[in-house]
Design a protein around this motif. Structure first.
Motif, mmCIF file in Angstrom:
data_model
loop_
_atom_site.group_PDB
_atom_site.id
_atom_site.type_symbol
_atom_site.label_atom_id
_atom_site.label_comp_id
_atom_site.label_asym_id
_atom_site.label_seq_id
_atom_site.Cartn_x
_atom_site.Cartn_y
_atom_site.Cartn_z
ATOM 1 N N SER B 95 0.667 -1.132 -0.118
ATOM 2 C CA SER B 95 0.102 0.228 -0.064
ATOM 3 C C SER B 95 0.750 1.304 0.158
ATOM 4 O O SER B 95 0.530 2.289 -0.706
ATOM 5 C CB SER B 95 -0.829 0.059 1.206
ATOM 6 O OG SER B 95 -0.415 0.150 2.266
ATOM 7 N N THR B 310 -4.886 -1.277 3.392
ATOM 8 C CA THR B 310 -4.258 -0.052 2.955
ATOM 9 C C THR B 310 -3.761 0.665 4.112
ATOM 10 O O THR B 310 -3.791 0.199 5.228
ATOM 11 C CB THR B 310 -4.885 0.400 1.855
ATOM 12 O OG1 THR B 310 -4.096 1.447 0.892
ATOM 13 C CG2 THR B 310 -6.246 1.410 2.686
ATOM 14 N N TRP B 360 -17.605 1.630 0.053
ATOM 15 C CA TRP B 360 -17.220 1.042 -1.463
ATOM 16 C C TRP B 360 -18.296 1.265 -2.603
ATOM 17 O O TRP B 360 -18.120 1.811 -3.569
ATOM 18 C CB TRP B 360 -17.118 -0.514 -1.142
ATOM 19 C CG TRP B 360 -17.014 -0.992 -2.694
ATOM 20 C CD1 TRP B 360 -15.837 -1.334 -3.474
ATOM 21 C CD2 TRP B 360 -18.110 -2.048 -3.383
ATOM 22 N NE1 TRP B 360 -16.294 -1.996 -4.566
ATOM 23 C CE2 TRP B 360 -17.479 -2.524 -4.616
ATOM 24 C CE3 TRP B 360 -19.537 -2.210 -3.264
ATOM 25 C CZ2 TRP B 360 -18.209 -3.339 -5.549
ATOM 26 C CZ3 TRP B 360 -20.395 -2.879 -3.874
ATOM 27 C CH2 TRP B 360 -19.811 -3.474 -5.229
ATOM 28 N N THR B 380 -8.532 6.656 -6.222
ATOM 29 C CA THR B 380 -8.737 5.902 -4.921
ATOM 30 C C THR B 380 -8.163 6.822 -3.771
ATOM 31 O O THR B 380 -8.110 6.570 -2.702
ATOM 32 C CB THR B 380 -8.004 4.758 -4.804
ATOM 33 O OG1 THR B 380 -6.719 4.956 -5.052
ATOM 34 C CG2 THR B 380 -8.516 3.591 -5.750
ATOM 35 N N ASN B 382 -5.082 7.291 -3.673
ATOM 36 C CA ASN B 382 -3.932 6.412 -3.366
ATOM 37 C C ASN B 382 -3.247 6.912 -2.234
ATOM 38 O O ASN B 382 -2.778 7.952 -2.230
ATOM 39 C CB ASN B 382 -3.226 6.225 -4.486
ATOM 40 C CG ASN B 382 -2.038 5.325 -4.316
ATOM 41 O OD1 ASN B 382 -1.726 4.210 -3.792
ATOM 42 N ND2 ASN B 382 -0.797 6.214 -4.417
ATOM 43 N N ALA B 386 -7.793 2.855 -1.538
ATOM 44 C CA ALA B 386 -7.009 1.675 -1.978
ATOM 45 C C ALA B 386 -5.738 1.954 -2.551
ATOM 46 O O ALA B 386 -5.803 3.085 -3.234
ATOM 47 C CB ALA B 386 -7.930 0.901 -2.884
ATOM 48 N N LYS B 390 -5.356 -0.934 -7.924
ATOM 49 C CA LYS B 390 -6.882 -1.405 -8.019
ATOM 50 C C LYS B 390 -7.518 -0.575 -9.104
ATOM 51 O O LYS B 390 -8.521 -1.026 -9.363
ATOM 52 C CB LYS B 390 -7.507 -1.258 -6.722
ATOM 53 C CG LYS B 390 -7.030 -2.150 -5.516
ATOM 54 C CD LYS B 390 -7.594 -3.270 -5.523
ATOM 55 C CE LYS B 390 -7.221 -4.173 -4.315
ATOM 56 N NZ LYS B 390 -7.892 -5.390 -4.308
#
Ligand code: SF4
Lengths: 431, 566
Positions: B95, B310, B360, B380, B382, B386, B390
């Motif tokens: 992650s 994550t 989600w 996401t 990031n 996530a 992904k």
């Protein structure tokens, strides 16, 4: 010539307000630095090794840079398990080149962290780290705790720049409004100016931290009348001070990380700070020693994923302090060549480790003759970062600072030397 | 002179209105040109989907906070270990991977340009150091101003020009790209352990509200003519019922720029929550998307959550502490004097967890309910929602109702009553995905004119060829092929040079750091402003002269100079 706003390359405070006066290639005056910093800067031009030296039987002989670098590349390439150790008194750029070289060689790279704040990192890896930059402490903190450290001696300007004696934006009269708690096994000079001096019996830090946590969590009933030499009365007083503070800042040193309990002590301290954050604002900062030891942790981390003790022998980055740390590798007589950069294991490592170091081919990259010099087979002198070399360093709170060069004495920098050795290594062992 | 010809490419290039044309793309010296000579290197795309290189307009890959995420998580490092091979360095991490790992993995997915979402100015040097260690993407850094004392004081005095001058000086000094506001005012309150609930609360000691900060910064951003708009992480992230704060914030935003949005609201999934507590928690993606649809001055990114492990990291320090109290795993915090803060905690999003399942669904709802794909970008945040690896799954979820239903059947069973997702039939097409993953991101960042996010003549030759034959795949049915295709580009070309092929990294490259240097009149030069320099030298713990990032930290760089209106 006067150089303003210069950076002190000594301790993790990285003071950046030095005024340095030079005449030709001599430093004649240093203002604003503490005695440690001025001593380094006033003398760093003096006792320099003139050129690389190599062992010739029992004696030393001068060598050219080319020869010394060739020798270094040779011993590293010949080794099955080379160790690249040190890195805390040099610039980040050199540390990065060191990591790449260790990776290509399949060697182990470690910094002095493993013998100072390594346990703090292990604790952080278990429970995290509620911290902040030092300016945040300076502007806000009305309660400062120093635990197992002696800033007066080891970080002499810490209190004047960032804590006790510093002006604070949110404090009307910072010196008067700020409280100071010192926790130590003996009364040092710092202890004598404290509002509370809490003397802990050696090895008792964990118990005292636990007692404080219990009180903070409302369970003073489980605390016995004395804990490791500290009376319950004082513990209650200290816990109350901690909870009443608007902003508390806990600093700790090797007195906590290297005493019995080691990383568990630090873990307990971090969790105490976590607990206190449920009532008020608290932060915690390890007092890092060498001016760029924290930088070595940062550079190693973004390049390899781990802050120190990284072993590339499996071609991946592998990390297991206690196994891949320099002291352990030397004690097990595992490494068969060593490159020591910007540190002095000769002055700090156990005898058994030094015996092994002396028995294997090894090179020291350092501007001066040190306690490590007698143990190695070759020494390559370099520029002193913050004097005749510039580069990046990370302060104890993670603030990256550009350390500046103000003299040119003609020495190559650590980065230049390591990059060249790395190039020689690359010629033989292609990436 | 280097030349490259990408032949038989099935091109989707939304900025140039090309939607599925089989053509050749000629490249000379890193730029797209009309044609090249016979000696050019040739890549045969074999009719595969060919897009401009991916652009991530909000990710966390470099800098103090990201690195601390790695530092505190050796367990995460063990998950992504790969050996050193060829030009490729050893990698670690899942992650929060190492700098190299981030760069390689993005390149394998066809991404060529990344915006680091949060850089504390005081610690900018760190971000730039990691940028120079990022071999395969061009980088830029949004600069945090949420708790900036100089800015808040100028806002309280109603002096927008001064706000702009401070922002301009800071961006030039730290080589930043755009303005980031993370929980504006809340990070300053966190200095004393407090937070703000929404935009009308007053920041302690500064006499300003988030609403005032946001509005002033939007105006200052336009005065400075910055390519990107204000990039906002709204107040009150992650709490039940926060959607009303989000909608209230959106309604505040004036429409000031014809070319792009006035506000980029990031990871809106985390800001679209209904309910009054965790028990009544539900989706409010619908009213949020409705507001976005009606206010063309706003662009959002999804901040999609995907299940699994994550690490969350944000400048929103108080929010992370609250999350820590829910998760009890480990917590790091890092307040930055006079500027901002940050927090980090690891999380595990679980399908068995109702709240996580609803989160989600909310991200996907936003992706489907915002009508215009140019105004809802795929991220996401990031690694917060996530890790970026992904993205291919998210693309497939947006393209296939069948896939969504199949996944929905595996999440917490009570999710159904709290979300609208099962009722949404929309399936995005290839063109819309191209918009959400590159064209729209480049446009929102204001970097189309420097040749990003498209394949027109003169554009940077950043090209991604995916092993996807558009005509032969039905993404609504064959979603696994979509996932696999986007996960591993057939070719990634960076500045005219193939850098990755079928899962292999081919070169150790060099990125360009893109930064913005607003040209401000000398009267508004903050380095000569007595009040500003006094504040600086008195309250910061570094001297003002040691604050700016020296040029040597930027190896290859692109300075975007703007003519500021002050
Ligand atoms: S406190 Fe440390 S950094 Fe500051 S002058 Fe002294 S030795 Fe140098």
């Amino acid at each position: 010539m006067i150089h303003e706003d210069m950076i002190c390359p000594f301790c993790g405070c990285l003071c950046d307000d030095l005024v340095i006066e030079t005449e030709g290639s001599e430093v004649v005056r240093v203002d604003n630095a503490c005695t440690l910093g001025s001593h380094k800067l006033m003398n760093a031009g003096k006792h320099r090794l003139k050129a690389p030296i190599m062992r010739d039987g029992g004696a030393w002989r001068d060598a050219s840079y080319e020869e010394a670098m060739e020798y270094t590349a040779g011993i590293l390439l010949d080794a099955d398990r080379p160790l690249l150790y040190g890195w805390s008194s040099t610039q980040g750029e050199a540390q990065g080149a060191g990591v790449s070289m260790a990776e290509l060689l399949g060697g182990v790279i470690d910094s002095t962290t493993s013998v100072c704040h390594g346990p703090s990192i292990l604790a952080i890896q278990e429970v995290g780290h509620p911290g902040c930059t030092l300016g945040q402490v300076k502007n806000r903190a009305d309660l400062i705790v120093y635990w197992g450290c002696n800033p007066t001696e080891a970080h002499p300007r810490h209190m004047s720049r960032y804590t006790t004696y510093a002006d604070g934006y949110f404090l009307e009269n910072a010196f008067r409004d700020r409280k100071l708690i010192i926790v130590d096994v003996r009364k040092t000079e710092t202890g004598s100016i404290a509002d509370e001096f809490m003397q802990v019996k050696p090895g008792g830090d964990y118990a005292v931290l636990s007692a404080l946590r219990a009180i903070v969590r409302g369970r003073e009933d489980v605390v016995p009348p004395t804990v490791a030499g500290v009376t319950k009365e004082q513990l209650l007083r200290v816990a109350a001070l901690c909870k009443e503070a608007k902003f508390g800042a806990l600093f700790f040193g090797v007195g906590l990380t290297m005493s019995p309990g080691k990383y568990k002590n630090v873990r307990n301290a971090i969790e105490l700070v976590d607990d206190l954050n449920r009532y008020t604002k608290w932060t915690l900062t390890p007092l890092r020693g060498h001016y760029n030891v924290y930088g070595s942790n940062e550079v190693f981390t973004w390049m390899t994923g781990y802050p120190y003790a990284v072993d590339f022998s499996r071609q991946i980055a592998f990390y297991n302090p206690g196994e891949t740390t320099a002291v352990d590798i030397l004690a097990r007589q595992e490494c068969d060549a060593a490159l020591i950069v910007a540190s002095d294991p000769g002055a700090h490592f156990p005898k058994k480790c030094l015996e092994h170091l002396a028995s294997i081919p090894s090179v020291l990259i350092d501007p001066m003759h040190t306690m490590t010099t007698p143990l190695v087979r070759c020494q390559i002198p370099v520029a002193v970062t913050g004097m005749d070399a510039s580069g990046t360093a990370y302060r104890m709170d993670g603030v990256p600072i550009h350390v500046k060069k103000f003299l040119d004495l003609g020495y190559p920098t650590d980065t230049e030397i390591i990059t060249k050795i790395f190039e020689k290594v690359t010629e033989v062992r292609h990436p | 002179m280097s030349e490259l010809l990408v032949k038989n490419a099935y091109v989707i290039d939304p900025i140039n209105r090309i939607d599925g044309e089989v053509m050749d793309i000629a490249v000379r010296d890193g730029r797209i040109v009309e044609d090249v000579g016979p000696k050019a290197e040739v890549i045969d795309a074999e009719g595969c989907l060919t897009l401009p290189g991916g652009v991530d307009s909000h990710t966390h890959v470099c800098g103090t906070k990201v690195n601390f995420g790695r530092y505190m998580s050796p367990e995460d490092m063990r998950a992504g270990r790969e050996v050193r091979r060829g030009v490729k360095h050893a990698t670690s991490g899942y992650s929060v991977p190492t700098t190299y790992a981030n760069s390689y993995r993005y390149a394998l997915m066809g991404y060529t340009t990344l915006l680091e979402g949060a850089m504390a100015p005081l610690e900018a040097r760190h971000t730039h150091e990691e940028f120079s260690a990022t071999p395969l993407q061009d980088m830029m850094a949004n600069t945090l101003f949420d708790g900036n004392w100089g800015v808040m004081k100028a806002v309280s005095e109603g002096d927008i020009e001064r706000v702009a001058a401070i922002v301009g000086w800071t961006l030039s000094a730290v080589k930043g790209f755009g303005i980031k506001l993370t929980n504006p005012g809340g990070t300053e309150a966190w200095g004393y352990g407090k937070d703000l609930r929404c935009i009308k609360d007053e920041v302690p000691h500064f006499g300003v509200t988030p609403a005032e900060i946001i509005e002033a910064m939007i105006r200052a951003c336009e005065m400075l003519r910055l390519p990107h708009s204000v990039h906002l992480h709204c107040n009150n992230l992650g709490t039940p019922g926060n959607y009303s704060c989000t909608v209230g914030t959106f309604n505040l935003v004036p429409d000031l720029n014809e070319k792009r949005q006035s506000l980029y609201a990031t990871h809106v999934q985390f800001h679209s929550y209904g309910g009054s507590d965790w028990k009544t928690f539900c989706s409010k993606a619908e009213p949020v998307a409705y507001t976005v649809n009606n206010r063309p001055q706003i662009v959002i990114d999804m901040g999609q959550v995907m299940f699994g492990k994550t690490t969350t990291m944000t400048a929103d320090g108080p929010m992370e502490f609250n999350l820590y109290r829910l998760h009890h795993n480990k917590w790091s915090n890092h307040d930055v004097e006079l500027e901002t803060g940050s927090g980090i905690i690891p999380v595990l999003y679980r399908k068995k967890n109702l709240v996580n399942s609803i989160m989600w669904a909310i991200g996907l709802e936003l992706g489907l309910l915002v009508k215009d794909p140019w105004r809802c970008l795929l991220t996401t945040d990031n690694p917060n929602g996530a890790p970026f690896v992904k993205y291919p799954e998210i693309i497939a979820l947006l393209m296939s109702k069948k896939y969504r239903d199949a996944e929905f059947a595996t999440v917490h069973r009570r999710t159904e009553s709290r979300v609208d997702l099962p009722a949404l039939d929309r399936e995005l097409d290839w063109n819309e995905i191209a918009v959400m993953t590159r064209a729209g991101q480049a446009k929102a960042l204001g970097i189309v004119d420097i040749g990003k996010g498209h394949l027109g003549i003169g554009a940077e030759a950043d090209i991604a060829v995916y092993p996807l034959k558009v005509g032969e795949i039905d993404p609504a049915q064959e979603y696994q092929k979509v996932i696999d295709g986007f996960a591993r580009a057939k070719w990634t070309v960076k500045r005219g040079r193939p850098v990755a092929r079928d899962g292999e990294i081919l070169v150790h490259g060099e990125n360009t750091t893109i930064w913005v240097d607003p040209k401000i009149s000398p009267e508004r030069d903050m380095s000569r402003d007595p009040e500003f320099t006094e504040m600086f030298n008195h309250w910061y713990s570094v001297r003002m002269s040691n604050y700016p990032v020296q040029d040597e930290y930027l190896k290859r760089h692109l300075r975007m100079e703007t003519e500021a209106a002050i």
